[in-house]
Scaffold this motif. Structure first.
Motif, PDB file in Angstrom:
ATOM      1  N   UNK A  40       0.628  -1.112  -0.073  1.00 46.62           N
ATOM      2  CA  UNK A  40      -0.275  -0.156  -0.158  1.00 46.62           C
ATOM      3  C   UNK A  40       0.759   1.080   0.198  1.00 46.62           C
ATOM      4  N   UNK A  41       2.143   1.302   0.732  1.00 46.23           N
ATOM      5  CA  UNK A  41       2.998   2.477   1.053  1.00 46.23           C
ATOM      6  C   UNK A  41       2.820   3.153  -0.708  1.00 46.23           C
ATOM      7  N   UNK A  45       2.965   6.014  -3.025  1.00 50.98           N
ATOM      8  CA  UNK A  45       3.810   7.147  -3.475  1.00 50.98           C
ATOM      9  C   UNK A  45       4.134   6.567  -5.130  1.00 50.98           C
ATOM     10  N   UNK A  46       3.886   6.118  -5.852  1.00 49.63           N
ATOM     11  CA  UNK A  46       3.854   6.445  -6.946  1.00 49.63           C
ATOM     12  C   UNK A  46       2.615   6.175  -7.918  1.00 49.63           C
ATOM     13  N   UNK A  47       1.487   6.159  -6.851  1.00 52.06           N
ATOM     14  CA  UNK A  47       0.060   6.245  -8.029  1.00 52.06           C
ATOM     15  C   UNK A  47      -0.847   7.356  -6.975  1.00 52.06           C
ATOM     16  N   UNK A  48      -1.001   7.513  -6.018  1.00 50.48           N
ATOM     17  CA  UNK A  48      -1.872   8.051  -5.218  1.00 50.48           C
ATOM     18  C   UNK A  48      -1.193   9.746  -5.400  1.00 50.48           C
ATOM     19  N   UNK A  49       0.354   9.871  -4.771  1.00 54.39           N
ATOM     20  CA  UNK A  49       0.776  11.448  -4.836  1.00 54.39           C
ATOM     21  C   UNK A  49       0.849  11.707  -6.598  1.00 54.39           C
ATOM     22  N   UNK A  50       1.354  11.124  -6.892  1.00 54.47           N
ATOM     23  CA  UNK A  50       0.766  12.221  -8.645  1.00 54.47           C
ATOM     24  C   UNK A  50       0.341  12.901  -8.872  1.00 54.47           C
ATOM     25  N   UNK A 104      -5.494   1.680   5.279  1.00 58.26           N
ATOM     26  CA  UNK A 104      -5.955   2.896   5.309  1.00 58.26           C
ATOM     27  C   UNK A 104      -5.296   3.892   5.051  1.00 58.26           C
ATOM     28  N   UNK A 105      -4.581   3.678   6.483  1.00 57.67           N
ATOM     29  CA  UNK A 105      -3.403   4.669   6.371  1.00 57.67           C
ATOM     30  C   UNK A 105      -1.853   4.987   5.742  1.00 57.67           C
ATOM     31  N   UNK A 106      -2.148   3.985   5.195  1.00 57.34           N
ATOM     32  CA  UNK A 106      -1.103   4.607   4.155  1.00 57.34           C
ATOM     33  C   UNK A 106      -1.984   5.465   2.575  1.00 57.34           C
ATOM     34  N   UNK A 107      -2.836   4.944   2.379  1.00 60.75           N
ATOM     35  CA  UNK A 107      -3.523   5.667   1.788  1.00 60.75           C
ATOM     36  C   UNK A 107      -4.052   6.920   1.351  1.00 60.75           C
ATOM     37  N   UNK A 108      -4.417   7.663   3.409  1.00 60.84           N
ATOM     38  CA  UNK A 108      -4.094   8.584   3.941  1.00 60.84           C
ATOM     39  C   UNK A 108      -3.017   9.715   3.344  1.00 60.84           C
ATOM     40  N   UNK A 109      -1.523   8.692   3.767  1.00 62.57           N
ATOM     41  CA  UNK A 109      -0.853   9.044   3.417  1.00 62.57           C
ATOM     42  C   UNK A 109      -0.541   9.428   2.049  1.00 62.57           C
TER      43      UNK A 109
END
Length: 435
Positions: A40-41, A45-50, A104-109
């Motif tokens: 999830x991390x 990092x690679x999908x959600x943040x961009x 879910x914490x990783x998703x919020x991160x």
């Protein structure tokens, strides 16, 4: 006589650095937990943040346009097999609760707005599955969902579970702008939601929580509105949408109004009907509050990590920011708050998953704690960046805006804190009258 020079003891006798996980000071994760967290991390990092960064720069209309990165993000989620509401029959409930909190914490991160979109997208199916209604599970399968519970004239007051909570000057509660009439095995819905429905402009199915008339009016003998919680396919005749909402934070999350004009659904689509409405609504609300605490713990951790990295790069007064004692004190305060949020959100998760009689006002209290602390951490992170924190060149400006939104969504924090206080009063009175 020569003087003996005291030398420092060998470094081996001093305590080493403590054990930490990706999420901080917690006991070691087991093999499955670490695998989930790492996967999830990496996705965050690679999908959600961009994707979140790109969507933040677009208008609300552009976010939901056919060529938007939002749709590519959802396709990537589907292809990856990630499920916000994953339920494994062979995993004990306590372990499943912990896995959800970690994931879910990783998703919020990664991005809080997209995390909320995934949560809202899974919400109708998740609540249908918990009810055991397989027809509704099938109806929601493969469809992006939303939760329609907020209305222009019935926002946070729609969360009042007890008649005694309404204002003393009010003869009855508030039925709101969006209502249903239930008769002859059919539910007919009319009115509009507020513009704050997460996924409202794009959802294909909605979990609708509204006041209802079963033939005796909208209000019971205590002046409290009756209600219904029902799953509604949003491609039915009579459903329309408003324009996507332009807003301060969580701009990657599409939000907007949904209108209903004599929309008819069979009564068997209801998850909570008649006398079961309030218990069903309470269960739904508990689940939403838990997810918000997990997501905002991730956002706070991201804010802290960005600030910590910056303080080891930026020099002020001839030294790294991280070498200044006042900065160390401030970083320590941020780290304490992140650890507090994680403890509170995990406790609320366990309570909601495992308690024989959960209560949404406790979950509301945990939501207030986590979202208020997340905003404080994001605010301090921005302050440590100085003027750079105010620019879009650095990520903390967006995190600050996203954190601010969470203190209002899923119930305004002052009101929710009041409800938790009301619950403590009920418990006190019950204890005093108990034989």
């Amino acid at each position: 006589m020569t003087q003996q020079i005291q030398t420092a003891p060998p470094s081996s006798v001093r305590p080493g650095l403590p054990h930490v996980e990706l999420t901080g000071f917690e006991p070691s994760l087991d093999e499955d937990e670490r695998a989930v967290q790492q996967a999830m991390h990496q996705f965050a990092r690679e999908v959600m943040r961009p994707a979140g960064s790109a969507l933040d720069k677009l208008s609300a209309e552009e976010v939901v346009a056919p060529d938007s990165p939002y749709w590519q993000f959802l396709k990537t989620v589907a292809a990856s097999g990630i499920e916000f509401d994953a339920m494994a029959e062979d995993v004990p409930p306590a372990a499943l609760a912990r896995l959800q909190a970690i994931a879910v914490e990783e998703l919020g991160w990664g991005d809080a707005g997209l995390a909320v979109s995934l949560g809202a997208g899974a919400f109708p199916r998740m609540m249908a599955a918990r009810s055991g209604n397989q027809e509704l599970v099938g109806l929601c399968e493969g469809r992006l969902g939303c939760w329609i519970g907020t209305q222009p004239d019935r926002g946070s007051d729609g969360l009042s579970l007890y008649p005694a909570e309404r204002h003393a000057a009010a003869p009855q509660g508030n039925k709101g702008n969006l209502t249903a009439r239930v008769s002859g095995g059919e539910i007919v819905i009319n009115g509009q939601s507020s513009a704050w429905v997460s996924n409202g402009p794009v959802a294909q199915v909605g979990l609708v929580t509204i006041a209802a008339d079963y033939g005796e009016g909208f209000f019971d003998s205590e002046g409290h509105p009756r209600g219904v919680e029902v799953v509604v396919p949003l491609d039915l005749p009579g459903v329309s949408r408003g324009r996507p909402l332009e807003k301060l934070g969580k701009r990657a999350l599409p939000q907007g109004e949904v209108f209903f004009d004599d929309v008819k659904v069979p009564a068997r689509f209801a998850l909570a009907l008649g006398d079961e409405y309030w218990r069903g609504h309470a269960s739904t609300w508990s689940s939403a509050g838990v997810a918000m605490g997990q997501i905002m713990t991730g956002l706070a951790r991201a804010s802290f990590e960005h600030a910590l990295e910056y303080c080891h790069e930026r020099r002020q007064g001839g030294a790294l920011l991280a070498d200044h004692q006042l900065v160390q004190y401030r970083l320590g305060g941020m780290a304490r708050k992140v650890e507090t949020m994680r403890a509170v959100s995990r406790r609320a998760t366990d309570y909601t998953f495992l308690s024989p009689s959960k209560h949404p006002y406790y979950t509301a209290g945990s939501k207030v704690t986590c979202t208020d602390l997340a905003f404080e951490v994001a605010d301090e992170a921005l302050q440590l960046f100085g003027g750079n924190g105010l620019t879009r060149e650095y990520p903390v400006e967006k995190l600050f805006r996203d954190a601010r939104a969470a203190r209002i969504e899923d119930g305004e924090n002052h009101l929710l804190s009041m409800k938790f206080g009301y619950l403590t009063s009920l418990l006190h009175r019950a204890a005093r009258t108990r034989p």
